[in-house]
Design an enzyme around this catalytic site. Sequence first.
Site, PDB file in Angstrom:
ATOM      1  N   GLY A 704       0.808  -1.203   0.000  1.00 49.49           N
ATOM      2  CA  GLY A 704       0.000   0.000   0.000  1.00 49.49           C
ATOM      3  C   GLY A 704       0.845   1.258   0.000  1.00 49.49           C
ATOM      4  N   ASP A 816      10.662 -10.105   8.415  1.00 51.00           N
ATOM      5  CA  ASP A 816      11.128  -9.189   7.366  1.00 51.00           C
ATOM      6  C   ASP A 816      11.968  -8.078   7.998  1.00 51.00           C
ATOM      7  OD1 ASP A 816      11.508  -8.259   4.825  1.00 51.00           O
ATOM      8  OD2 ASP A 816       9.589  -7.217   4.690  1.00 51.00           O
TER       9      ASP A 816
END
Length: 1010
Positions: A704, A816
Site C-alpha cells: 500500500g 522481514d
Amino acid sequence: MGASAASLFLLLFSILYLIHSTHSLNQEGLYLLETKRSLDDPQGSLSNWNSGDPTPCNWTGVSCSPSSPVPTVTSLNFTGLNLAGSFPASLCRLPNLEFLSLSWNFINGSVSSSSLMPCLALKHLDLSQNELVGPLPDALTDMTSLRHLDLSFNNFSGRIPDSFGRFQQLEVLWLECNLLFGTIPAFLGNISTLRELNLAFNPFTPGPIPSSLSNLTSLQVLFLASCHLVGPIPPSLGRLSNLTNLDISTNALSGPIPDSLTYLSNLVQLELYTNSLSGSIPKGFSKLSRLQRIDMSSNHLEGPLPDDIFDAPKLESLHLYYNHLTGPIPAGIARSTSLVDIFLFSNRLNGSVPVDLGKNSALTILDLSSNSLSGSIPPGICDRGVLRELLLINNLFSGPIPKGLARCRSLTRVRLANNRLTGEVPDGLWGLPHVSLLELSGNFFSGSISPAISSAANLSNLLISDNQFTGPIPSEMGTLSKLYQFSAANNRLMGPLPASLCDLSHLAQLDLYNNSLSGQLLRGINSWFKLTELNLAHNSFTGGIPPELGSLPVLNYLDLSSNSLTGEIPTQLQNLHLDQFNVSDNQLNGPLPPLFATAAYRDSFLGNPGLCNDLPGLCPGSQVGSHNHERMIWLLCSVFILSAFVLISGLGLFCWRHKRFKNEKLKIENFSWRLIPFHKLSFSEYEILDCLHEDNLIGVGASGKVYKAVLRNGQTVAVKRLHGAHSDADGNFEAEVTTLGKIRHKNILKLWCCYVQKDCKLLVYEYMQNGSLWDVLHGCNGKLLDWHTRYNIALDAAEGLSYLHHDCVPPIVHRDVKSNNILLNAEFSACVADFGVAKSVPAIGLRPEPMSAIAGSCGYIAPEYAYTLRVNEKSDVYSFGVVILELLTGKQPVGSEDDINLVKWVSATVAEKGTDHVFDPKLGKEFREDMEKVLKIGLLCTSYIPINRPSMRWVVKMLKDVPGTDIISRLEKKNGTLLPHYQESSDPGCITLTRTNSNCSTEVNEFLFV
C-alpha cells in the site's frame, strides 16, 4: 464462682486462639512470602499468594503432602513463571521440601553452599534455563536423598567439584550448556545409581572419554556432545547394557567405531556425527532390536555400507551423511520394515538403488543427494503413501520418473536436479497438491508443462531450467497463488507469456532465459510487488518495454537482452534500484533517460543502433561541421515544443488529479468506517481522510501507500492505506493487527488505530521524522550517522526484536527484518516497523510448520529459511545481523564487491585482510575497538548454522556491554587465552559458541556468557 470464672476464661481463650489460628498464615507460608518479596514477578504469577490464607497449599506452584495431619509443603514448581532475582535461600527453610523447580526463569547470581545446606530432604532439584553463574555448589552432595539434579542451560563455570563423585542416590545429572572447564572427571564413574548423564556443550579441556563411565551399569542416557573429547571411543562402553541413547557427536574423536557398541541391545538412538572417526561401520548392528536412530554423519567413515545394518528390526532413522562411504547401497535397505528417514547424502556411494526400496517400510524422507548413484528411481518408492521428501540431486540417475510418484500425494519437496533423467514428466507430478518445491533442473526432460499444474495449490518454487521442455507456458500457471520462484531457463518453451502470470502476487523470481518465447511483454503487472528478479533474455519478445516495470518496488535484477524489443526506454525504469540491468541487443531507439545516460550504464544498452546518446559505442559517429547549424535550430525547436507540451500536460494532469482526488474522497466518505483503537485518540477518521492525497505521499510499499498526516491538534501521524487483496491477504487481518496493537515497547512502532472498510483499511502509526535506516544509511544523508548514532540504532532495534521474541505471548517472529523496516525519529531513536508478514511462534516443543512461501527481502533472508521455509526466532536474528553489518560497512546487503552478498563479503574480507578493511570509512578510527566488538556480534548473528546464533536477549546483553569491557573480553581475560569453547564457524572469520543440544525437543540456543 472462682472455678466457674476460670473455666469460662479458659473457654473464651480457646475460642479466641482457634479463631486466631484459623485466620493466621502458618510458618511455611511466611517463608514463601519472604521468597516472593525477594523475587521480581513481572507477570503477577504469584498474585494469589495471600497472607490471609491459613496455609499456602492452594497457592500457585505449591503442593502439600495430603497424608500429613498438618499440611506441609513438599513441592514447589515455578517452571516458566518469568521470575527474576537471586536464588531464594528461604525456600530451603521448608523442612519437608522434596521437589523444587525454578527452571525457565531469570534466576541470576551464584548459588552458595550455605543457601542449600537446609535443603536436606530434596529429591528433585531443577534450576535449568536460568542465568546462574559461579562454581557448582559443593553442598549438593549433602542432600543424601537427591535423585534428580538439573543445572543445564546456565552459566556455571569452573571444574566439576570432586564432591560430585559422592552422590549416594543420584539418578539424573544434567549439566548441559554451561561454562564448565577442565577434563571430564573420572570420578563420575563412582555414581553407580546414575541413569542419565548429560554434560553436553561445555568448554571442557580436550581429553578422552573416561573409561570409568563404563562402571555406570544402570546408565540409560549418555550425552557428551560438544565436550572437546579426543582419542578413541572406549570399547568398555559396550558394557553399558541398559543404554538407550548415546550421543558423543561434535567432538574430535578418532579411530574406528568399536565393535562392542553393537552389543548395546537396548540402544534406541546412536549419535556419532561430526567427529574424525575412521574405518567402516561395524557389522552387527542388526542385533540391536530396539535401535530407532543411528546418526554417524560428518565423520571420516570409509568403505562400503554393510548390508546387515538394515536388518535391525526397529531401525527407524539412518543418518550417515557427510562421510566417505563408497560402494552401492546394500539390498538389505529394502528389506527393512521400520525405516522412516534415510539420510545418505554427501558420500561416494555408487551403483543403483535397490529396486524394492519403499515397498516394505513407510518411508517419509529419502535424501541420497550428492553421490554417484545411477540407474532408475525405484518405482515403488512411495508405495506406502507417506513419502514427504524425495531428495536425489547431484547424482547420475537416468530413465523416466516413475509413474507412482505422480500419485504420491503426500510429497512436499521433490528435488531431482542435476541427473540424467529423461522422458516426459507425468501430469500428476506437476499437480501434486502439497508440493512446495519441485526441482527438476539439469536433466533431459522433454514434453510440456502440463495444465494439471493448476492443482499444485502449495507450489512455491518451480525449478525446471536446463532441460528440453517445449510448448507454451500454460495459463493455469496463474492459479498458483503461492508461487515464489519460477525458473525455466535454457529450455525450448515457446509462445507468449500467459496474461494470468500477472496474478502471481507472491512471485519474486521469474527466470525464462534462453527459450523461444515470443509476443509482447506483459502489461498490468502491478501485482508483482514482491518481484526481485526478472530475466527474459535470449527470447523473441517484441513490442515495447512496459513502463509498469518501473513501479515494481523491490525489483533489482532486470535482463531483457537479446530480444526484438522496440520503442524507447521508459523513463519510469529510473525509479528502480537495479543491481543488474541489461537491455542490449534489441531494436530500441530514442534518447536514454537521464539516469542511464552515463558511462556506468553503457554495457546495458549495447547492440541497439537506434539509441541516440553521446555514450561511446552506443551510436555511429555523427557528422559535425556543416550540420552544426541545423542541429542547433532543431534543438531550439525541440526545446520550445517540449516546453509547450510540458505546460499543457501539467495543466491537464493537475485538473485530472484534482478531479480524481475529489471523486476518491467522495467515494471514501460514502462508506462508513469501523474504528479499531489501540490508544486513546484525539482525532477522527475525517481528519485522516482529508490528508490522503498525493501531496502527502511519503512512501510506496509492497502492500500500500503511506501518507503523512498533520492533524488539527498539531500531531503528525503516518497512515498506511491498504487496498483490495492486500487489505486482508490471509483472512486474519483484524486478529493480527489487534495483536500488534497490544504491543507496548519504545522500540516497536506505535500503532494508534485502524480504520476498516469493505475493501480498504487504514493503519495509523506514529510518525518517524527521519524515515528508514535504509534511506539515511544508503541515501544522501549517510554522513549524519556517526558511530554513536549507529550503535544506538542497533541497540534500539535489538531491544525491539528481543521484546517480540521473549516478552510477547506467544512470541512473534517479524520475518522481514531489514533496514527499510527500522524507522528513525527526530533524535534518531529506532523503532522496528512493518509487521505485514509477522507470525506467532508455535508453543515450546512443537515443530514449526513450513511457510507456504518465503517472506522477507533479498540479502536478509536466513539461508535455512530459504531452503526449508521453516521459520523461528533465529531467522530474525540472521536478518538483524545483516543490519549490523550494514551499519558497520555502509554497504547494501546485496550487490557488494564482486557481486556477492554482504555476509559473505564481510566474512571473507575479515579472514583475508582483517577488520580494518570492512568498516565504513566515514566512521574514522577513534572507536575501532567498539566497532570490532559489534562486528563480532554481527558475524555471530549471521552464522550459517541457526544453532550457532545467539538469541535476541543475548544480542541486547552483548551490545550493552560494548562501550565498556565486553563479556568476551572478560571471559578471555579470566582464562588467559581464547576460551576453548570458541569454534570457527563455516563463515570465515566468524567465532561462534554453541549451546544447543541436538537432542533437545526445542531449539533453545543461547550464548555461553556470564
